[in-house]
Design a protein around this motif. Structure first.
Motif, PDB file in Angstrom:
ATOM      1  N   PRO A  52       0.797  -1.222   0.000  1.00 34.05           N
ATOM      2  CA  PRO A  52       0.000   0.000   0.000  1.00 34.05           C
ATOM      3  C   PRO A  52       0.835   1.282   0.000  1.00 34.05           C
ATOM      4  O   PRO A  52       0.385   2.323  -0.475  1.00 34.05           O
ATOM      5  N   ALA A  53       2.059   1.210   0.485  1.00 31.87           N
ATOM      6  CA  ALA A  53       2.907   2.398   0.531  1.00 31.87           C
ATOM      7  C   ALA A  53       3.455   2.768  -0.850  1.00 31.87           C
ATOM      8  O   ALA A  53       3.517   3.942  -1.212  1.00 31.87           O
ATOM      9  N   THR A  54       3.846   1.760  -1.631  1.00 24.47           N
ATOM     10  CA  THR A  54       4.483   2.026  -2.924  1.00 24.47           C
ATOM     11  C   THR A  54       3.596   1.680  -4.111  1.00 24.47           C
ATOM     12  O   THR A  54       3.864   2.117  -5.222  1.00 24.47           O
ATOM     13  N   GLY A  55       2.578   0.887  -3.894  1.00 22.78           N
ATOM     14  CA  GLY A  55       1.716   0.450  -4.992  1.00 22.78           C
ATOM     15  C   GLY A  55       2.303  -0.712  -5.773  1.00 22.78           C
ATOM     16  O   GLY A  55       1.686  -1.198  -6.720  1.00 22.78           O
ATOM     17  N   GLU A  56       3.487  -1.172  -5.378  1.00 23.41           N
ATOM     18  CA  GLU A  56       4.145  -2.276  -6.080  1.00 23.41           C
ATOM     19  C   GLU A  56       3.390  -3.583  -5.840  1.00 23.41           C
ATOM     20  O   GLU A  56       2.979  -3.889  -4.731  1.00 23.41           O
ATOM     21  N   GLN A  57       3.180  -4.355  -6.901  1.00 22.21           N
ATOM     22  CA  GLN A  57       2.531  -5.642  -6.783  1.00 22.21           C
ATOM     23  C   GLN A  57       3.590  -6.740  -6.811  1.00 22.21           C
ATOM     24  O   GLN A  57       4.563  -6.643  -7.553  1.00 22.21           O
ATOM     25  N   PHE A  58       3.378  -7.758  -6.000  1.00 20.12           N
ATOM     26  CA  PHE A  58       4.293  -8.885  -5.996  1.00 20.12           C
ATOM     27  C   PHE A  58       3.530 -10.145  -5.610  1.00 20.12           C
ATOM     28  O   PHE A  58       2.409 -10.087  -5.120  1.00 20.12           O
ATOM     29  N   LYS A  59       4.170 -11.267  -5.855  1.00 21.41           N
ATOM     30  CA  LYS A  59       3.553 -12.558  -5.584  1.00 21.41           C
ATOM     31  C   LYS A  59       3.903 -13.002  -4.165  1.00 21.41           C
ATOM     32  O   LYS A  59       5.068 -13.027  -3.787  1.00 21.41           O
ATOM     33  N   LYS A  60       2.877 -13.335  -3.382  1.00 20.75           N
ATOM     34  CA  LYS A  60       3.088 -13.844  -2.030  1.00 20.75           C
ATOM     35  C   LYS A  60       2.969 -15.356  -2.080  1.00 20.75           C
ATOM     36  O   LYS A  60       2.023 -15.894  -2.634  1.00 20.75           O
ATOM     37  N   GLU A  61       3.953 -16.029  -1.481  1.00 23.22           N
ATOM     38  CA  GLU A  61       3.995 -17.489  -1.501  1.00 23.22           C
ATOM     39  C   GLU A  61       2.818 -18.084  -0.733  1.00 23.22           C
ATOM     40  O   GLU A  61       2.233 -17.436   0.123  1.00 23.22           O
ATOM     41  N   ALA A  62       2.520 -19.330  -1.012  1.00 18.41           N
ATOM     42  CA  ALA A  62       1.488 -20.063  -0.273  1.00 18.41           C
ATOM     43  C   ALA A  62       1.930 -20.191   1.175  1.00 18.41           C
ATOM     44  O   ALA A  62       3.128 -20.275   1.471  1.00 18.41           O
ATOM     45  N   GLU A  63       0.966 -20.189   2.079  1.00 27.06           N
ATOM     46  CA  GLU A  63       1.295 -20.262   3.498  1.00 27.06           C
ATOM     47  C   GLU A  63       0.192 -20.977   4.269  1.00 27.06           C
ATOM     48  O   GLU A  63      -0.907 -21.172   3.768  1.00 27.06           O
ATOM     49  N   LYS A  64       0.521 -21.368   5.485  1.00 26.13           N
ATOM     50  CA  LYS A  64      -0.462 -21.959   6.393  1.00 26.13           C
ATOM     51  C   LYS A  64      -0.825 -20.900   7.427  1.00 26.13           C
ATOM     52  O   LYS A  64       0.045 -20.189   7.918  1.00 26.13           O
ATOM     53  N   VAL A  65      -2.118 -20.806   7.749  1.00 28.21           N
ATOM     54  CA  VAL A  65      -2.573 -19.873   8.769  1.00 28.21           C
ATOM     55  C   VAL A  65      -3.455 -20.613   9.768  1.00 28.21           C
ATOM     56  O   VAL A  65      -4.162 -21.546   9.417  1.00 28.21           O
ATOM     57  N   VAL A  66      -3.388 -20.199  11.013  1.00 23.54           N
ATOM     58  CA  VAL A  66      -4.205 -20.793  12.060  1.00 23.54           C
ATOM     59  C   VAL A  66      -5.504 -19.993  12.150  1.00 23.54           C
ATOM     60  O   VAL A  66      -5.483 -18.768  12.196  1.00 23.54           O
ATOM     61  N   LYS A  67      -6.625 -20.698  12.168  1.00 22.26           N
ATOM     62  CA  LYS A  67      -7.945 -20.081  12.233  1.00 22.26           C
ATOM     63  C   LYS A  67      -8.686 -20.627  13.437  1.00 22.26           C
ATOM     64  O   LYS A  67      -8.379 -21.707  13.938  1.00 22.26           O
ATOM     65  N   MET A  68      -9.686 -19.874  13.884  1.00 17.21           N
ATOM     66  CA  MET A  68     -10.542 -20.352  14.963  1.00 17.21           C
ATOM     67  C   MET A  68     -11.975 -19.968  14.653  1.00 17.21           C
ATOM     68  O   MET A  68     -12.260 -18.817  14.351  1.00 17.21           O
ATOM     69  N   THR A  69     -12.852 -20.960  14.734  1.00 16.04           N
ATOM     70  CA  THR A  69     -14.272 -20.733  14.589  1.00 16.04           C
ATOM     71  C   THR A  69     -14.861 -20.728  15.992  1.00 16.04           C
ATOM     72  O   THR A  69     -14.660 -21.682  16.754  1.00 16.04           O
ATOM     73  N   ILE A  70     -15.582 -19.682  16.333  1.00 23.60           N
ATOM     74  CA  ILE A  70     -16.148 -19.544  17.669  1.00 23.60           C
ATOM     75  C   ILE A  70     -17.441 -20.347  17.779  1.00 23.60           C
ATOM     76  O   ILE A  70     -18.279 -20.315  16.885  1.00 23.60           O
ATOM     77  N   ALA A  71     -17.613 -21.044  18.893  1.00 21.48           N
ATOM     78  CA  ALA A  71     -18.794 -21.873  19.120  1.00 21.48           C
ATOM     79  C   ALA A  71     -20.032 -21.001  19.344  1.00 21.48           C
ATOM     80  O   ALA A  71     -19.953 -19.900  19.894  1.00 21.48           O
ATOM     81  N   LYS A  72     -21.177 -21.519  18.934  1.00 19.14           N
ATOM     82  CA  LYS A  72     -22.435 -20.804  19.078  1.00 19.14           C
ATOM     83  C   LYS A  72     -22.738 -20.520  20.547  1.00 19.14           C
ATOM     84  O   LYS A  72     -23.249 -19.441  20.897  1.00 19.14           O
ATOM     85  N   ALA A  73     -22.413 -21.447  21.428  1.00 21.59           N
ATOM     86  CA  ALA A  73     -22.660 -21.251  22.861  1.00 21.59           C
ATOM     87  C   ALA A  73     -21.925 -20.032  23.389  1.00 21.59           C
ATOM     88  O   ALA A  73     -22.474 -19.259  24.179  1.00 21.59           O
ATOM     89  N   LEU A  74     -20.689 -19.819  22.953  1.00 19.48           N
ATOM     90  CA  LEU A  74     -19.912 -18.663  23.394  1.00 19.48           C
ATOM     91  C   LEU A  74     -20.480 -17.383  22.796  1.00 19.48           C
ATOM     92  O   LEU A  74     -20.596 -16.369  23.486  1.00 19.48           O
ATOM     93  N   LYS A  75     -20.846 -17.408  21.524  1.00 18.48           N
ATOM     94  CA  LYS A  75     -21.452 -16.231  20.887  1.00 18.48           C
ATOM     95  C   LYS A  75     -22.720 -15.822  21.618  1.00 18.48           C
ATOM     96  O   LYS A  75     -22.939 -14.650  21.896  1.00 18.48           O
TER      97      LYS A  75
END
Length: 91
Positions: free
Chosen positions: A63-86
């Protein structure tokens, strides 16, 4: 809640000393880490599900320079919140 506060609350709930609570918390954290890093998922009843997801390779823009580049594939940790907690949070 900080880790120290969590350990103190866990010790009180378990009716034990803080050393036992530290061991229990470290064991749970280690199990979750090992399972999710191995590609599995962990469901904490009433809290949610923690899992690992693959993100494909993609084009991103600096966003600072506007330069586009390719980001490698990666693993990310996700969490789905339970309905009881919501529901508990909403009141």
């Amino acid at each position: 809640m900080t880790k120290t506060q969590l350990i103190a609350a866990l010790a009180e709930e378990m009716g034990t000393d803080t050393k036992s609570a530290v061991v229990a918390l470290n064991a749970i954290t280690g199990l979750i880490t090992r399972e999710v890093s191995g590609g599995g998922a962990v469901t904490l009843p009433g809290v949610g599900k923690i899992y690992c997801r693959e993100r494909p390779e993609r084009q991103v823009r600096n966003p600072a320079t506007g330069e586009q580049f390719k980001k490698e594939a990666e693993k990310v940790v996700k969490m789905t919140i339970a309905k009881a907690l919501k529901d508990a949070v909403e009141g």
